[in-house]
Design a protein around this motif. Sequence first.
Motif, PDB file in Angstrom:
ATOM      1  N   MET A  14       1.061  -1.233   0.490  1.00  0.00           N
ATOM      2  CA  MET A  14      -0.117  -0.031   0.108  1.00  0.00           C
ATOM      3  C   MET A  14       0.671   1.212   0.279  1.00  0.00           C
ATOM      4  O   MET A  14       2.296   0.981   0.282  1.00  0.00           O
ATOM      5  N   GLU A  15       0.560   2.753  -0.428  1.00  0.00           N
ATOM      6  CA  GLU A  15       1.257   3.913  -0.582  1.00  0.00           C
ATOM      7  C   GLU A  15       1.659   3.942   1.038  1.00  0.00           C
ATOM      8  O   GLU A  15       0.650   4.367   1.642  1.00  0.00           O
ATOM      9  N   PRO A  16       2.917   4.201   1.474  1.00  0.00           N
ATOM     10  CA  PRO A  16       2.650   4.231   2.731  1.00  0.00           C
ATOM     11  C   PRO A  16       2.358   5.347   3.753  1.00  0.00           C
ATOM     12  O   PRO A  16       1.899   4.992   4.707  1.00  0.00           O
ATOM     13  N   THR A  17       2.274   6.571   3.375  1.00  0.00           N
ATOM     14  CA  THR A  17       1.977   7.395   3.874  1.00  0.00           C
ATOM     15  C   THR A  17      -0.055   7.030   3.879  1.00  0.00           C
ATOM     16  O   THR A  17      -0.121   7.441   5.318  1.00  0.00           O
ATOM     17  N   LEU A  18      -0.771   7.077   3.290  1.00  0.00           N
ATOM     18  CA  LEU A  18      -1.794   6.220   2.993  1.00  0.00           C
ATOM     19  C   LEU A  18      -2.386   5.413   4.024  1.00  0.00           C
ATOM     20  O   LEU A  18      -3.060   5.449   5.208  1.00  0.00           O
ATOM     21  N   LEU A  19      -1.437   4.227   4.549  1.00  0.00           N
ATOM     22  CA  LEU A  19      -1.058   2.707   4.825  1.00  0.00           C
ATOM     23  C   LEU A  19      -0.636   3.625   6.154  1.00  0.00           C
ATOM     24  O   LEU A  19      -1.513   2.804   7.814  1.00  0.00           O
ATOM     25  N   LEU A  20      -0.135   4.079   6.371  1.00  0.00           N
ATOM     26  CA  LEU A  20       0.681   4.626   8.252  1.00  0.00           C
ATOM     27  C   LEU A  20      -1.008   5.886   8.423  1.00  0.00           C
ATOM     28  O   LEU A  20      -0.476   5.920   9.805  1.00  0.00           O
ATOM     29  N   THR A  21      -1.293   6.508   8.129  1.00  0.00           N
ATOM     30  CA  THR A  21      -2.203   7.612   8.181  1.00  0.00           C
ATOM     31  C   THR A  21      -3.379   6.507   8.820  1.00  0.00           C
ATOM     32  O   THR A  21      -4.199   7.142  10.369  1.00  0.00           O
ATOM     33  N   ALA A  22      -3.467   5.429   8.682  1.00  0.00           N
ATOM     34  CA  ALA A  22      -4.945   4.285   8.889  1.00  0.00           C
ATOM     35  C   ALA A  22      -4.344   4.070  10.535  1.00  0.00           C
ATOM     36  O   ALA A  22      -5.018   3.979  11.679  1.00  0.00           O
ATOM     37  N   ILE A  23      -2.775   3.834  10.323  1.00  0.00           N
ATOM     38  CA  ILE A  23      -2.173   2.995  11.354  1.00  0.00           C
ATOM     39  C   ILE A  23      -2.262   4.218  12.444  1.00  0.00           C
ATOM     40  O   ILE A  23      -2.229   3.920  14.123  1.00  0.00           O
ATOM     41  N   ALA A  24      -1.579   5.265  12.652  1.00  0.00           N
ATOM     42  CA  ALA A  24      -1.806   6.551  13.173  1.00  0.00           C
ATOM     43  C   ALA A  24      -3.364   6.774  14.179  1.00  0.00           C
ATOM     44  O   ALA A  24      -2.926   6.867  15.064  1.00  0.00           O
ATOM     45  N   ARG A  25      -4.254   6.247  13.018  1.00  0.00           N
ATOM     46  CA  ARG A  25      -5.672   6.957  14.091  1.00  0.00           C
ATOM     47  C   ARG A  25      -6.272   5.155  15.184  1.00  0.00           C
ATOM     48  O   ARG A  25      -6.652   5.363  15.905  1.00  0.00           O
ATOM     49  N   ALA A  26      -5.503   4.245  14.962  1.00  0.00           N
ATOM     50  CA  ALA A  26      -5.268   3.084  15.566  1.00  0.00           C
ATOM     51  C   ALA A  26      -5.002   2.493  16.876  1.00  0.00           C
ATOM     52  O   ALA A  26      -4.807   2.017  17.372  1.00  0.00           O
ATOM     53  N   THR A  27      -3.262   3.691  16.191  1.00  0.00           N
ATOM     54  CA  THR A  27      -1.812   3.545  17.722  1.00  0.00           C
ATOM     55  C   THR A  27      -2.057   4.366  18.573  1.00  0.00           C
ATOM     56  O   THR A  27      -2.511   5.895  18.121  1.00  0.00           O
ATOM     57  N   GLU A  28      -1.161   4.140  19.548  1.00  0.00           N
ATOM     58  CA  GLU A  28      -1.162   5.383  20.842  1.00  0.00           C
ATOM     59  C   GLU A  28      -0.227   6.654  20.222  1.00  0.00           C
ATOM     60  O   GLU A  28       0.575   7.656  20.577  1.00  0.00           O
ATOM     61  N   ARG A  29       0.913   5.723  20.601  1.00  0.00           N
ATOM     62  CA  ARG A  29       2.655   6.082  20.734  1.00  0.00           C
ATOM     63  C   ARG A  29       3.555   5.533  19.957  1.00  0.00           C
ATOM     64  O   ARG A  29       4.759   6.211  20.084  1.00  0.00           O
ATOM     65  N   ILE A  30       3.739   4.452  19.152  1.00  0.00           N
ATOM     66  CA  ILE A  30       4.261   4.467  18.305  1.00  0.00           C
ATOM     67  C   ILE A  30       4.581   5.625  17.142  1.00  0.00           C
ATOM     68  O   ILE A  30       3.928   6.052  16.878  1.00  0.00           O
TER      69      ILE A  30
END
Length: 117
Positions: free
Chosen positions: A70-86
């Motif tokens: 997946m396109e990295p910034t889009l994937l990490l945006t979804a991950i950002a909304r579901a994680t807290e510290r990483i």
Amino acid sequence: MIIGIQLAGTHGAHPGARRMTEADPNGYADIDTAVRHAQVADRGGLQFIFVPDRPLLDADTSQGPPRFQMEPTLLLTAIARATERISLIPSMLTSLTEPYTLARQLKALDVISHGRA
């Protein structure tokens, strides 16, 4: 010591991992799988997630699982909304994208993740 994880595929590094009964054969394109992996890394205390930018689709499934990212910034945006510290680290191909667009994408990821990009 800084410990992180690279999300470059959903089946792991072993070529036969995709054949395990619990492996999702379509997991390579499932963003929820990547989010679950990131949540485990976040709960486990890892410091960062790295997502490489590989604009390819290698679908020779006789040799291994499809290689798709997946396109990295889009994937990490979804991950950002579901994680807290990483922390979230994308690689971005400067040969395929204008610098202004890259800067906008990184800034948006940084704002959405509250400074974790």
